[in-house]
Design a protein around this motif. Structure first.
Motif, short mmCIF file in Angstrom:
data_model
loop_
_atom_site.label_atom_id
_atom_site.label_comp_id
_atom_site.label_asym_id
_atom_site.label_seq_id
_atom_site.Cartn_x
_atom_site.Cartn_y
_atom_site.Cartn_z
N LYS A 177 -7.09 9.27 -3.00
CA LYS A 177 -6.93 9.14 -4.45
C LYS A 177 -6.67 7.68 -4.78
O LYS A 177 -6.18 6.91 -3.95
N GLU A 178 -6.96 7.30 -6.04
CA GLU A 178 -6.85 5.90 -6.45
C GLU A 178 -5.47 5.31 -6.21
O GLU A 178 -5.32 4.21 -5.67
N GLU A 179 -4.39 6.05 -6.59
CA GLU A 179 -3.04 5.51 -6.42
C GLU A 179 -2.68 5.36 -4.94
O GLU A 179 -1.98 4.43 -4.54
N ARG A 180 -3.17 6.26 -4.11
CA ARG A 180 -2.92 6.15 -2.67
C ARG A 180 -3.68 4.96 -2.09
O ARG A 180 -3.21 4.27 -1.21
N ARG A 181 -4.86 4.71 -2.62
CA ARG A 181 -5.67 3.59 -2.17
C ARG A 181 -4.94 2.26 -2.42
O ARG A 181 -4.96 1.36 -1.58
N GLU A 182 -4.28 2.15 -3.57
CA GLU A 182 -3.50 0.94 -3.88
C GLU A 182 -2.35 0.75 -2.90
O GLU A 182 -2.05 -0.37 -2.50
N GLU A 183 -1.71 1.85 -2.50
CA GLU A 183 -0.63 1.77 -1.52
C GLU A 183 -1.15 1.27 -0.17
O GLU A 183 -0.51 0.46 0.50
N ILE A 184 -2.33 1.77 0.21
CA ILE A 184 -2.93 1.37 1.48
C ILE A 184 -3.31 -0.11 1.44
O ILE A 184 -3.07 -0.85 2.40
N ILE A 185 -3.83 -0.57 0.32
CA ILE A 185 -4.17 -1.99 0.17
C ILE A 185 -2.91 -2.84 0.32
O ILE A 185 -2.92 -3.88 0.99
N ALA A 186 -1.81 -2.39 -0.27
CA ALA A 186 -0.53 -3.12 -0.13
C ALA A 186 -0.07 -3.14 1.32
O ALA A 186 0.42 -4.17 1.81
N LEU A 187 -0.25 -2.04 2.04
CA LEU A 187 0.13 -2.00 3.46
C LEU A 187 -0.76 -2.92 4.30
O LEU A 187 -0.27 -3.60 5.22
N VAL A 188 -2.04 -2.96 3.98
CA VAL A 188 -2.95 -3.87 4.70
C VAL A 188 -2.51 -5.31 4.49
O VAL A 188 -2.47 -6.10 5.43
N ARG A 189 -2.13 -5.66 3.25
CA ARG A 189 -1.63 -7.02 2.98
C ARG A 189 -0.37 -7.30 3.79
O ARG A 189 -0.21 -8.40 4.33
N LEU A 190 0.52 -6.33 3.86
CA LEU A 190 1.76 -6.50 4.62
C LEU A 190 1.46 -6.74 6.10
O LEU A 190 2.04 -7.64 6.72
N VAL A 191 0.56 -5.97 6.67
CA VAL A 191 0.19 -6.15 8.08
C VAL A 191 -0.42 -7.53 8.29
O VAL A 191 -0.09 -8.23 9.25
N ARG A 192 -1.29 -7.95 7.38
CA ARG A 192 -1.90 -9.29 7.51
C ARG A 192 -0.85 -10.39 7.43
O ARG A 192 -0.90 -11.37 8.16
N GLN A 193 0.11 -10.22 6.52
CA GLN A 193 1.19 -11.21 6.42
C GLN A 193 2.02 -11.26 7.70
O GLN A 193 2.41 -12.33 8.16
N ALA A 194 2.28 -10.09 8.28
CA ALA A 194 3.02 -10.04 9.55
C ALA A 194 2.23 -10.73 10.65
O ALA A 194 2.79 -11.49 11.46
N GLU A 195 0.93 -10.49 10.70
CA GLU A 195 0.09 -11.13 11.72
C GLU A 195 0.07 -12.65 11.53
O GLU A 195 0.18 -13.41 12.50
N GLN A 196 -0.04 -13.11 10.29
CA GLN A 196 -0.03 -14.54 10.02
C GLN A 196 1.32 -15.17 10.38
O GLN A 196 1.36 -16.28 10.91
N ALA A 197 2.41 -14.48 10.08
CA ALA A 197 3.73 -14.99 10.41
C ALA A 197 3.92 -15.14 11.92
O ALA A 197 4.44 -16.16 12.41
N LEU A 198 3.45 -14.14 12.67
CA LEU A 198 3.56 -14.23 14.13
C LEU A 198 2.67 -15.33 14.68
O LEU A 198 3.06 -16.04 15.62
N LYS A 199 1.50 -15.47 14.12
CA LYS A 199 0.60 -16.54 14.56
C LYS A 199 1.26 -17.91 14.32
O LYS A 199 1.24 -18.77 15.20
N LYS A 200 1.83 -18.08 13.15
CA LYS A 200 2.52 -19.35 12.84
C LYS A 200 3.68 -19.59 13.79
O LYS A 200 3.92 -20.73 14.21
N ALA A 201 4.39 -18.54 14.18
CA ALA A 201 5.55 -18.69 15.04
C ALA A 201 5.19 -18.91 16.51
O ALA A 201 6.01 -19.45 17.26
N THR A 202 3.99 -18.54 16.91
CA THR A 202 3.67 -18.59 18.33
C THR A 202 2.59 -19.62 18.70
O THR A 202 2.33 -19.82 19.87
N GLU A 203 1.96 -20.21 17.72
CA GLU A 203 0.91 -21.20 18.06
C GLU A 203 1.38 -22.61 17.88
O GLU A 203 2.29 -22.92 17.19
#
Length: 111
Positions: A85-111
């Motif tokens: 459903k549309e509202e669930r899709r927005e939640e998933i998009i927010a989670l994808v952004r959160l995961v990407r931010q976590a990946e970027q933060a770890l990359k910044k901390a380890t490279e």
């Protein structure tokens, strides 16, 4: 993702509230860093330096939270979003952004 930073819990020194330390043994401590922005006039920047020390002392915890978010991404993100459903899709998009931010933060901390 491995880390090479000083292991253990980091915390703000109780005597010098702009320093970050960790326990080296049961009775000794290891100095991690000291926040001294505004070195020429440290008292003018004391509150900012204390806040920086608190933020830095939480870095290992935040590192582990980011690792856990990435580890759990397959459990929290569906493989297919077209059927949601549309509202669930927005939640998933927010989670994808959160995961990407976590990946970027770890990359910044380890490279």
């Amino acid at each position: 993702m491995e880390n090479s930073f000083t292991p253990g819990e980091w915390f703000v020194d109780g005597f010098d509230t702009t320093s970050v330390i960790t326990k080296d043994t049961q009775v000794t401590y290891k100095h991690i860093t000291r926040c001294n922005y505004g070195y020429a006039d440290p008292l003018r920047h004391l509150e900012e330096n204390k806040a920086n020390a608190r933020l830095i002392s939480s870095a290992p915890n935040m590192f582990n939270v980011c690792k856990e978010i990435i580890r759990l991404k397959d459990l929290i993100l569906p493989a297919e979003v077209d059927h949601l459903k549309e509202e669930r899709r927005e939640e998933i998009i927010a989670l994808v952004r959160l995961v990407r931010q976590a990946e970027q933060a770890l990359k910044k901390a380890t490279e």
